[in-house]
Scaffold this motif. Structure first.
Motif, mmCIF file in Angstrom:
data_model
loop_
_atom_site.group_PDB
_atom_site.id
_atom_site.type_symbol
_atom_site.label_atom_id
_atom_site.label_comp_id
_atom_site.label_asym_id
_atom_site.label_seq_id
_atom_site.Cartn_x
_atom_site.Cartn_y
_atom_site.Cartn_z
ATOM 1 N N ALA A 126 0.812 -0.776 -0.373
ATOM 2 C CA ALA A 126 -0.123 -0.139 -0.023
ATOM 3 C C ALA A 126 1.277 1.056 0.048
ATOM 4 N N VAL A 127 2.134 1.379 0.807
ATOM 5 C CA VAL A 127 2.908 2.431 1.037
ATOM 6 C C VAL A 127 3.737 2.740 -0.549
ATOM 7 N N CYS A 128 3.680 1.611 -0.949
ATOM 8 C CA CYS A 128 4.931 1.545 -2.417
ATOM 9 C C CYS A 128 3.657 2.106 -3.644
ATOM 10 N N VAL A 129 2.587 1.678 -3.093
ATOM 11 C CA VAL A 129 1.430 2.090 -4.437
ATOM 12 C C VAL A 129 0.801 4.097 -4.217
ATOM 13 N N PHE A 130 1.408 3.935 -2.750
ATOM 14 C CA PHE A 130 1.129 5.321 -2.488
ATOM 15 C C PHE A 130 1.657 6.165 -3.349
ATOM 16 N N LEU A 131 3.038 5.794 -2.553
ATOM 17 C CA LEU A 131 4.578 6.901 -3.470
ATOM 18 C C LEU A 131 4.367 6.386 -4.964
ATOM 19 N N ILE A 132 4.116 5.549 -5.783
ATOM 20 C CA ILE A 132 3.547 5.748 -6.989
ATOM 21 C C ILE A 132 2.837 6.957 -7.475
ATOM 22 N N LEU A 133 1.559 6.734 -6.475
ATOM 23 C CA LEU A 133 0.881 7.932 -6.992
ATOM 24 C C LEU A 133 1.318 9.161 -6.996
ATOM 25 N N LEU A 134 2.025 8.907 -5.663
ATOM 26 C CA LEU A 134 2.952 10.652 -5.073
ATOM 27 C C LEU A 134 3.625 10.608 -6.703
ATOM 28 N N SER A 135 4.584 9.691 -7.499
ATOM 29 C CA SER A 135 5.719 9.794 -8.674
ATOM 30 C C SER A 135 4.827 10.724 -9.470
ATOM 31 N N PHE A 136 3.693 10.654 -9.765
ATOM 32 C CA PHE A 136 2.488 11.500 -10.962
ATOM 33 C C PHE A 136 1.991 12.468 -10.552
ATOM 34 N N VAL A 137 2.633 13.532 -9.605
ATOM 35 C CA VAL A 137 2.466 14.445 -9.531
ATOM 36 C C VAL A 137 3.637 15.272 -9.535
ATOM 37 N N LEU A 138 5.171 15.017 -8.942
ATOM 38 C CA LEU A 138 6.547 15.100 -9.096
ATOM 39 C C LEU A 138 6.483 14.774 -10.356
ATOM 40 N N PRO A 139 7.741 15.928 -10.794
ATOM 41 C CA PRO A 139 8.622 16.077 -12.245
ATOM 42 C C PRO A 139 9.360 14.541 -12.467
ATOM 43 N N HIS A 140 8.771 14.199 -13.079
ATOM 44 C CA HIS A 140 9.593 12.899 -14.168
ATOM 45 C C HIS A 140 11.170 13.400 -15.424
ATOM 46 N N THR A 141 10.827 14.310 -15.543
ATOM 47 C CA THR A 141 12.096 15.049 -16.452
ATOM 48 C C THR A 141 11.601 16.810 -16.427
ATOM 49 N N GLY A 142 12.730 17.504 -15.668
ATOM 50 C CA GLY A 142 12.828 19.249 -15.590
ATOM 51 C C GLY A 142 11.244 18.811 -14.880
ATOM 52 N N SER A 143 10.170 20.210 -15.995
ATOM 53 C CA SER A 143 8.947 20.421 -14.876
ATOM 54 C C SER A 143 8.347 19.300 -16.140
ATOM 55 N N VAL A 144 7.882 18.400 -16.447
ATOM 56 C CA VAL A 144 7.153 17.618 -16.763
ATOM 57 C C VAL A 144 6.792 16.283 -15.639
ATOM 58 N N ARG A 145 5.038 16.402 -15.499
ATOM 59 C CA ARG A 145 5.089 15.198 -14.142
ATOM 60 C C ARG A 145 4.771 14.323 -15.087
ATOM 61 N N GLY A 146 4.554 13.419 -14.043
ATOM 62 C CA GLY A 146 4.326 12.384 -14.286
ATOM 63 C C GLY A 146 3.303 12.049 -15.278
ATOM 64 N N LEU A 147 1.988 12.394 -14.558
ATOM 65 C CA LEU A 147 0.608 13.025 -15.100
ATOM 66 C C LEU A 147 0.744 13.121 -16.712
ATOM 67 N N ASP A 148 1.484 14.439 -16.515
ATOM 68 C CA ASP A 148 2.061 15.374 -18.314
ATOM 69 C C ASP A 148 2.156 13.602 -19.006
ATOM 70 N N GLY B 24 -3.147 0.119 -10.590
ATOM 71 C CA GLY B 24 -4.351 -1.111 -10.756
ATOM 72 C C GLY B 24 -4.643 -2.232 -10.094
ATOM 73 N N PHE B 25 -3.802 -3.676 -10.174
ATOM 74 C CA PHE B 25 -3.345 -4.467 -10.127
ATOM 75 C C PHE B 25 -3.157 -4.753 -8.333
ATOM 76 N N SER B 26 -2.109 -4.278 -8.144
ATOM 77 C CA SER B 26 -2.061 -4.143 -7.148
ATOM 78 C C SER B 26 -2.959 -3.813 -5.887
ATOM 79 N N ILE B 27 -3.881 -2.751 -6.527
ATOM 80 C CA ILE B 27 -5.260 -2.303 -5.335
ATOM 81 C C ILE B 27 -6.102 -3.233 -5.357
ATOM 82 N N LEU B 28 -6.555 -3.845 -7.193
ATOM 83 C CA LEU B 28 -7.542 -5.400 -7.073
ATOM 84 C C LEU B 28 -7.338 -6.347 -6.503
ATOM 85 N N ALA B 29 -5.848 -6.244 -6.124
ATOM 86 C CA ALA B 29 -4.652 -7.964 -5.558
ATOM 87 C C ALA B 29 -4.915 -7.604 -3.839
ATOM 88 N N LEU B 30 -4.888 -6.607 -3.317
ATOM 89 C CA LEU B 30 -5.257 -6.212 -2.204
ATOM 90 C C LEU B 30 -6.464 -5.871 -1.048
#
Length: 194
Positions: free
Chosen positions: A39-61, A91-97
């Motif tokens: 659950a913590v790993c899934v939360f961190l992954i979701l958090l990474s989508f709002v953090l920059p993946h490259t420069g100012s480009v977020r994972g969501l972008d 997705g599948f981690s949440i479903l499996a849990l």
């Protein structure tokens, strides 16, 4: 002679119930304390989508294919990585849990394992991009590390589940063999008595 007939009838009556319970148990997982880590790993992954993946480009972008991602020359490995992570590691981690289904945990494990390699390729591809374009960001690193940890824990859950399934199957086989052995001996005794 008469004692074996009620035992056979009782065994036949409960055999269907035992088989159904075994199939239900064989298809379930019990991650225990690993559920919290997942659950913590899934939360961190979701958090990474709002953090920059490259420069100012977020994972969501990157997921949405935003113009910022296009302008930063986000390459295919990064796009594939975020989609694999979103579908399998989240997705599948949440479903499996939630459902505790073994097959969903296997799918989460397989997709996350592939994501580990694609994530490494995504980081490498951002490091080799020419100078005017930014390198990998904190969000990309966070997502990749979280997927590595998630894959390790799903592998442990799936492996322990496999061991339990094998032990239950072996126990059922031993009981069935013992029942057949007793049944054969009873028939031999009946034949000798006649």
């Amino acid at each position: 002679m008469n004692d074996s007939k009620p035992n056979d009838a009782e065994f036949a009556q409960f055999k269907g119930d035992i088989d159904a319970a075994e199939r239900r148990i064989a298809g379930e997982i019990n991650p225990g304390a690993r559920a919290m880590v997942v659950a913590v790993c899934v939360f961190l992954i979701l958090l990474s989508f709002v953090l920059p993946h490259t420069g100012s480009v977020r994972g969501l972008d990157v997921v949405l294919g935003d113009h910022a991602a296009v302008a930063a020359k986000v390459l295919i490995p990064s796009k594939v990585f975020v989609w694999l992570v979103l579908v399998f590691s989240v997705g599948f981690s949440i479903l499996a849990l939630i459902t505790r289904r073994w097959v969903l945990a296997w799918i989460a494990l397989a997709g996350s394992a592939v994501s580990c390699f694609i994530g490494m390729l995504a980081i490498w591809s951002r490091n080799t991009v020419v100078h005017p374009y930014p390198g990998p960001g904190f969000g990309l690193y966070l997502a990749w590390i979280a997927v590595l940890v998630l894959t390790f824990h799903w592998a442990r859950v799936v492996w322990s589940r496999t061991a339990v399934q094998l032990a239950a199957e072996e126990q059922r086989r031993a009981q069935a063999a013992e029942h057949r052995h007793d049944s054969v001996l009873d028939h031999l005794r009946d034949d000798e008595a006649e």
